[in-house]
Motif scaffolding. Sequence first.
Motif, PDB file in Angstrom:
ATOM      1  N   ARG A  19      -4.035  13.547  -3.132  1.00 21.58           N
ATOM      2  CA  ARG A  19      -3.130  12.475  -2.752  1.00 21.58           C
ATOM      3  C   ARG A  19      -3.953  11.340  -2.148  1.00 21.58           C
ATOM      4  O   ARG A  19      -4.891  11.579  -1.373  1.00 21.58           O
ATOM      5  CB  ARG A  19      -2.100  12.994  -1.751  1.00 21.58           C
ATOM      6  CG  ARG A  19      -0.949  12.050  -1.502  1.00 21.58           C
ATOM      7  CD  ARG A  19       0.232  12.804  -0.937  1.00 21.58           C
ATOM      8  NE  ARG A  19       1.272  11.931  -0.439  1.00 21.58           N
ATOM      9  CZ  ARG A  19       2.180  11.322  -1.221  1.00 21.58           C
ATOM     10  NH1 ARG A  19       2.151  11.526  -2.537  1.00 21.58           N
ATOM     11  NH2 ARG A  19       3.106  10.541  -0.711  1.00 21.58           N
ATOM     12  N   HIS A  20      -3.604  10.125  -2.506  1.00 24.84           N
ATOM     13  CA  HIS A  20      -4.426   8.985  -2.101  1.00 24.84           C
ATOM     14  C   HIS A  20      -3.574   7.719  -2.076  1.00 24.84           C
ATOM     15  O   HIS A  20      -2.439   7.711  -2.564  1.00 24.84           O
ATOM     16  CB  HIS A  20      -5.607   8.814  -3.056  1.00 24.84           C
ATOM     17  CG  HIS A  20      -5.186   8.471  -4.456  1.00 24.84           C
ATOM     18  ND1 HIS A  20      -4.594   9.393  -5.296  1.00 24.84           N
ATOM     19  CD2 HIS A  20      -5.238   7.311  -5.155  1.00 24.84           C
ATOM     20  CE1 HIS A  20      -4.303   8.814  -6.457  1.00 24.84           C
ATOM     21  NE2 HIS A  20      -4.690   7.554  -6.395  1.00 24.84           N
ATOM     22  N   GLN A  21      -4.126   6.645  -1.553  1.00 28.67           N
ATOM     23  CA  GLN A  21      -3.407   5.379  -1.444  1.00 28.67           C
ATOM     24  C   GLN A  21      -3.925   4.360  -2.463  1.00 28.67           C
ATOM     25  O   GLN A  21      -5.108   4.338  -2.806  1.00 28.67           O
ATOM     26  CB  GLN A  21      -3.543   4.798  -0.041  1.00 28.67           C
ATOM     27  CG  GLN A  21      -2.767   5.560   1.021  1.00 28.67           C
ATOM     28  CD  GLN A  21      -2.886   4.912   2.380  1.00 28.67           C
ATOM     29  OE1 GLN A  21      -3.988   4.811   2.932  1.00 28.67           O
ATOM     30  NE2 GLN A  21      -1.772   4.452   2.922  1.00 28.67           N
ATOM     31  N   ARG A  22      -2.997   3.531  -2.911  1.00 21.45           N
ATOM     32  CA  ARG A  22      -3.339   2.403  -3.779  1.00 21.45           C
ATOM     33  C   ARG A  22      -2.450   1.223  -3.422  1.00 21.45           C
ATOM     34  O   ARG A  22      -1.321   1.391  -2.957  1.00 21.45           O
ATOM     35  CB  ARG A  22      -3.160   2.742  -5.259  1.00 21.45           C
ATOM     36  CG  ARG A  22      -4.174   3.735  -5.789  1.00 21.45           C
ATOM     37  CD  ARG A  22      -3.951   4.062  -7.241  1.00 21.45           C
ATOM     38  NE  ARG A  22      -4.868   5.088  -7.696  1.00 21.45           N
ATOM     39  CZ  ARG A  22      -5.969   4.877  -8.418  1.00 21.45           C
ATOM     40  NH1 ARG A  22      -6.271   3.635  -8.774  1.00 21.45           N
ATOM     41  NH2 ARG A  22      -6.736   5.866  -8.800  1.00 21.45           N
ATOM     42  N   PHE A  23      -2.970   0.039  -3.717  1.00 22.86           N
ATOM     43  CA  PHE A  23      -2.202  -1.184  -3.464  1.00 22.86           C
ATOM     44  C   PHE A  23      -1.546  -1.653  -4.756  1.00 22.86           C
ATOM     45  O   PHE A  23      -2.188  -1.698  -5.810  1.00 22.86           O
ATOM     46  CB  PHE A  23      -3.112  -2.288  -2.921  1.00 22.86           C
ATOM     47  CG  PHE A  23      -2.371  -3.547  -2.568  1.00 22.86           C
ATOM     48  CD1 PHE A  23      -1.740  -3.673  -1.335  1.00 22.86           C
ATOM     49  CD2 PHE A  23      -2.286  -4.605  -3.468  1.00 22.86           C
ATOM     50  CE1 PHE A  23      -1.049  -4.829  -1.012  1.00 22.86           C
ATOM     51  CE2 PHE A  23      -1.589  -5.754  -3.151  1.00 22.86           C
ATOM     52  CZ  PHE A  23      -0.967  -5.875  -1.916  1.00 22.86           C
TER      53      PHE A  23
ATOM     54  N   TYR B  48      -8.385  11.070 -10.081  1.00 20.54           N
ATOM     55  CA  TYR B  48      -8.074  10.428  -8.807  1.00 20.54           C
ATOM     56  C   TYR B  48      -9.314  10.465  -7.907  1.00 20.54           C
ATOM     57  O   TYR B  48     -10.222  11.297  -8.117  1.00 20.54           O
ATOM     58  CB  TYR B  48      -6.931  11.164  -8.116  1.00 20.54           C
ATOM     59  CG  TYR B  48      -5.555  10.900  -8.685  1.00 20.54           C
ATOM     60  CD1 TYR B  48      -5.315   9.881  -9.614  1.00 20.54           C
ATOM     61  CD2 TYR B  48      -4.468  11.670  -8.274  1.00 20.54           C
ATOM     62  CE1 TYR B  48      -4.051   9.642 -10.110  1.00 20.54           C
ATOM     63  CE2 TYR B  48      -3.187  11.435  -8.764  1.00 20.54           C
ATOM     64  CZ  TYR B  48      -2.982  10.424  -9.686  1.00 20.54           C
ATOM     65  OH  TYR B  48      -1.731  10.183 -10.175  1.00 20.54           O
TER      66      TYR B  48
ATOM     67  N   LEU C 111       0.848  -1.186   0.000  1.00 15.10           N
ATOM     68  CA  LEU C 111       0.000   0.000   0.000  1.00 15.10           C
ATOM     69  C   LEU C 111       0.889   1.244   0.000  1.00 15.10           C
ATOM     70  O   LEU C 111       1.747   1.399   0.871  1.00 15.10           O
ATOM     71  CB  LEU C 111      -0.909  -0.001   1.228  1.00 15.10           C
ATOM     72  CG  LEU C 111      -2.049   1.012   1.270  1.00 15.10           C
ATOM     73  CD1 LEU C 111      -3.048   0.750   0.146  1.00 15.10           C
ATOM     74  CD2 LEU C 111      -2.759   0.968   2.630  1.00 15.10           C
ATOM     75  N   HIS C 112       0.672   2.153  -0.982  1.00 17.15           N
ATOM     76  CA  HIS C 112       1.540   3.311  -1.138  1.00 17.15           C
ATOM     77  C   HIS C 112       0.705   4.554  -1.443  1.00 17.15           C
ATOM     78  O   HIS C 112      -0.422   4.476  -1.926  1.00 17.15           O
ATOM     79  CB  HIS C 112       2.542   3.080  -2.271  1.00 17.15           C
ATOM     80  CG  HIS C 112       3.432   1.907  -2.061  1.00 17.15           C
ATOM     81  ND1 HIS C 112       4.497   1.909  -1.199  1.00 17.15           N
ATOM     82  CD2 HIS C 112       3.390   0.652  -2.602  1.00 17.15           C
ATOM     83  CE1 HIS C 112       5.098   0.737  -1.218  1.00 17.15           C
ATOM     84  NE2 HIS C 112       4.439  -0.040  -2.055  1.00 17.15           N
ATOM     85  N   TRP C 113       1.322   5.723  -1.170  1.00 16.61           N
ATOM     86  CA  TRP C 113       0.688   7.002  -1.451  1.00 16.61           C
ATOM     87  C   TRP C 113       1.053   7.490  -2.842  1.00 16.61           C
ATOM     88  O   TRP C 113       2.192   7.310  -3.292  1.00 16.61           O
ATOM     89  CB  TRP C 113       1.130   8.043  -0.422  1.00 16.61           C
ATOM     90  CG  TRP C 113       0.471   7.866   0.917  1.00 16.61           C
ATOM     91  CD1 TRP C 113       0.974   7.200   2.000  1.00 16.61           C
ATOM     92  CD2 TRP C 113      -0.814   8.358   1.299  1.00 16.61           C
ATOM     93  NE1 TRP C 113       0.096   7.247   3.044  1.00 16.61           N
ATOM     94  CE2 TRP C 113      -1.027   7.952   2.643  1.00 16.61           C
ATOM     95  CE3 TRP C 113      -1.806   9.092   0.649  1.00 16.61           C
ATOM     96  CZ2 TRP C 113      -2.187   8.268   3.338  1.00 16.61           C
ATOM     97  CZ3 TRP C 113      -2.958   9.397   1.339  1.00 16.61           C
ATOM     98  CH2 TRP C 113      -3.153   8.993   2.668  1.00 16.61           C
TER      99      TRP C 113
ATOM    100  N   HIS D 229       5.637   5.069  -8.184  1.00 14.07           N
ATOM    101  CA  HIS D 229       6.253   4.461  -7.000  1.00 14.07           C
ATOM    102  C   HIS D 229       7.755   4.285  -7.218  1.00 14.07           C
ATOM    103  O   HIS D 229       8.556   4.570  -6.317  1.00 14.07           O
ATOM    104  CB  HIS D 229       5.598   3.106  -6.708  1.00 14.07           C
ATOM    105  CG  HIS D 229       6.211   2.368  -5.572  1.00 14.07           C
ATOM    106  ND1 HIS D 229       6.311   2.900  -4.299  1.00 14.07           N
ATOM    107  CD2 HIS D 229       6.786   1.128  -5.508  1.00 14.07           C
ATOM    108  CE1 HIS D 229       6.899   2.021  -3.502  1.00 14.07           C
ATOM    109  NE2 HIS D 229       7.204   0.948  -4.215  1.00 14.07           N
TER     110      HIS D 229
END
Length: 430
Positions: A217-221, A368, A199-201, A322
């Motif tokens: 800004r948000h998180q995704r796996f 997003y 899981l990263h921003w 990433h």
Amino acid sequence: MPPQDETTRSSYQHFVNLTAAYSRVRAFTEQLCEPLEIEDYVLQTAVEASPPKWHLAHVSWFFETFLLRPFLPGYQAFNPAYAHLFNSYYEQTEAGFWPRPERGLLSRPTVAEVYDYRRHVDEAMMRLLNACPPEHEATVRARIEIGLNHEQQHQELLITDIKYNLAYNPLRPAYRADLPATPQREPAPLTFSRFEGGLHWFGAEGDGFAYDNESPRHQRFLEPFQLADRLVTNAEYQAFVDAGGYRDPALWLSDGWAQIQSQGWQAPLYWEQLDGQWHETTLAGRRPLNPAEPVCHVSYFEADAYARWAGRRLPSEFEWEHAAAGRPVSGQFADAGRFHPQPAAGGEPLEQLFGDCWEWTASAYLPYPRYRAVDGALGEYNGKFMSGQMVLRGGSCATSASHARATYRNFFYPHERWQFKGIRLAEDIA
């Protein structure tokens, strides 16, 4: 004399910095046009490739429309008709816009008049920067930053459009014959860097400039993956061409196969065979294809087909971001004045992430989570194009270094090739 209290002093310094940036960006646009002949300024050889004269005027229209008209008291337009002629696509402005495919049909205003228009806008912008009404300072600062980044985008378009327009000519004239050629050599071996996923921003944060499409800004796996340490080279792509890649429908998306059938594509844009050898048209004219340079000017369809043929895939935009996060934004940009991608040095992880070629990703250009376009005509800048396009990352040899960042989301239609677009491979980790 600078103001004495801290808040006012900070605002004053910000406008001093913006003034210097404004002068620098505007000067670079005109510097890019210095090698042109007067006949080159009005050429438009494709719908997506605008005449240089139009770019010079349009970026001035942007400052006039979004800053001078609303915020400079007593501003007088250079020519009221320009509000229509040099609007690109903003539907919410009163004047409307001249059709994009017909920009090259206008011999008037003359090139000299367009440069006079630029000077008129520049002089008015200096007055605004030196005497901005205090109640509008924050909005004016924000819009100037957008305007400067907008002009940098058009500097890149100037370079790519000039290349396309000149390459249309069977004489293959050079924009600048003195641009240096890279010595021919074999490509560095292809290696990969591994990422464990998780899981990263993603998206822009902090005080630096970013477009609205880089937020929130948000998180995704991410699943574990590998990313190639350099771009695909001309030699590697030529192997795909020689193996019949453009003749094998199994490698192509349906729309991509239809595109190569209708357009007769057999190789990347600007490649041509002479006496059995591949050559490439550059901004310095036609040159023998350098096997170590990154393959460039390929569509999303070609990038996807090549990746499939190579047994790999294109990265998602989030895998790319990433991998790029926290790395210095360094590479071969427009600032170097070469205007052509260069070979990777080899032996280093994740070379060419920034500069050289925009890198196609497998991600559709979509908003997003929680994205909302700003109100008014400026809200049309990015949001209304979130349909039918694909995301590219990293910048190119036609991008200014100060314009690039890890969160930047460029986007183009999957069939378009005239921009400096290349390929970086990815693969899953079992």
